[in-house]
Scaffold this motif. Structure first.
Motif, short mmCIF file in Angstrom:
data_model
loop_
_atom_site.label_atom_id
_atom_site.label_comp_id
_atom_site.label_asym_id
_atom_site.label_seq_id
_atom_site.Cartn_x
_atom_site.Cartn_y
_atom_site.Cartn_z
N MET A 16 0.85 -1.19 0.00
CA MET A 16 0.00 0.00 0.00
C MET A 16 0.88 1.24 0.00
N ILE A 17 0.56 2.19 -0.86
CA ILE A 17 1.29 3.44 -0.91
C ILE A 17 0.78 4.33 0.21
N HIS A 18 1.69 4.99 0.90
CA HIS A 18 1.32 5.94 1.95
C HIS A 18 0.47 7.04 1.32
N PRO A 19 -0.64 7.47 1.95
CA PRO A 19 -1.54 8.46 1.34
C PRO A 19 -0.84 9.75 0.91
N GLU A 20 0.12 10.25 1.70
CA GLU A 20 0.80 11.48 1.30
C GLU A 20 1.62 11.26 0.04
N MET A 21 2.26 10.12 -0.06
CA MET A 21 3.06 9.81 -1.26
C MET A 21 2.15 9.70 -2.49
N GLU A 22 0.98 9.11 -2.31
CA GLU A 22 0.03 8.99 -3.42
C GLU A 22 -0.46 10.37 -3.86
N TRP A 23 -0.76 11.23 -2.88
CA TRP A 23 -1.20 12.60 -3.20
C TRP A 23 -0.12 13.34 -3.98
N ARG A 24 1.12 13.22 -3.55
CA ARG A 24 2.23 13.88 -4.25
C ARG A 24 2.42 13.31 -5.65
N ALA A 25 2.18 12.01 -5.83
CA ALA A 25 2.27 11.41 -7.17
C ALA A 25 1.19 11.99 -8.08
N HIS A 26 -0.02 12.19 -7.56
CA HIS A 26 -1.08 12.82 -8.36
C HIS A 26 -0.66 14.23 -8.76
N LEU A 27 -0.10 14.99 -7.81
CA LEU A 27 0.35 16.35 -8.13
C LEU A 27 1.41 16.33 -9.23
N ALA A 28 2.34 15.38 -9.14
CA ALA A 28 3.39 15.27 -10.15
C ALA A 28 2.81 15.01 -11.54
N GLU A 29 1.63 14.39 -11.58
CA GLU A 29 0.93 14.14 -12.84
C GLU A 29 0.04 15.31 -13.24
N GLY A 30 0.07 16.39 -12.44
CA GLY A 30 -0.73 17.57 -12.75
C GLY A 30 -2.17 17.49 -12.30
N ARG A 31 -2.46 16.60 -11.34
CA ARG A 31 -3.84 16.43 -10.87
C ARG A 31 -3.96 16.78 -9.40
N PHE A 32 -4.92 17.66 -9.07
CA PHE A 32 -5.22 18.02 -7.68
C PHE A 32 -6.32 17.09 -7.22
N MET A 33 -5.96 16.11 -6.40
CA MET A 33 -6.88 15.09 -5.93
C MET A 33 -7.02 15.21 -4.41
N ILE A 34 -8.23 14.90 -3.93
CA ILE A 34 -8.45 14.78 -2.49
C ILE A 34 -9.17 13.45 -2.26
N GLN A 35 -9.30 13.08 -1.02
CA GLN A 35 -9.95 11.82 -0.70
C GLN A 35 -11.40 12.03 -0.31
#
Length: 119
Positions: free
Chosen positions: A1-20
């Motif tokens: 499982m990816i840590h939630p903060e790491m997953e959020w940062r990966a979304h940002l790196a892809e140019g996507r602002f995601m929330i849960q």
């Protein structure tokens, strides 16, 4: 499982602002975590944030050169959560409580981050 903060940062790196969001309660969550704070629901999924929000509180970090001054703001997201960021595109003293804002992803150094601009 990816840590939630790491997953959020990966979304940002892809140019996507995601929330849960909790699948069972519909509650939105920010800062990334493994459970919804109010209910403990662990069924969080990633969804696109609208990026809309309003300034809840603001302070100006003043620098020796006024051109280097910037804001630190609490932004109430349209989905409900509150996040800390900054507001770009206005003089720091022009950022006021209630100002409608829109999220932008910028890269500083090699890190993507969410900032807001006037809507």
């Amino acid at each position: 499982m990816i840590h939630p903060e790491m997953e959020w940062r990966a979304h940002l790196a892809e140019g996507r602002f995601m929330i849960q969001r909790s699948r069972s309660t519909g509650g939105y969550v920010f800062y990334p975590r493994i459970a919804e704070p109010r209910t403990g629901a662990e069924d969080l999924e990633w969804v696109n944030a609208s990026g809309r929000g309003a300034v809840h509180a603001v302070t100006v970090v003043r620098k020796k050169d006024p051109a280097d001054s910037y804001t630190v703001a609490l932004i109430d997201l349209a989905e409900g959560p509150r996040m800390m960021s900054r507001v770009d595109g206005l003089a720091p003293d022009a950022v006021v409580i209630g100002l409608p804002v829109q999220a932008r992803i910028v890269t500083e150094g090699d890190q993507p981050l969410v900032v807001f601009v006037p809507a």
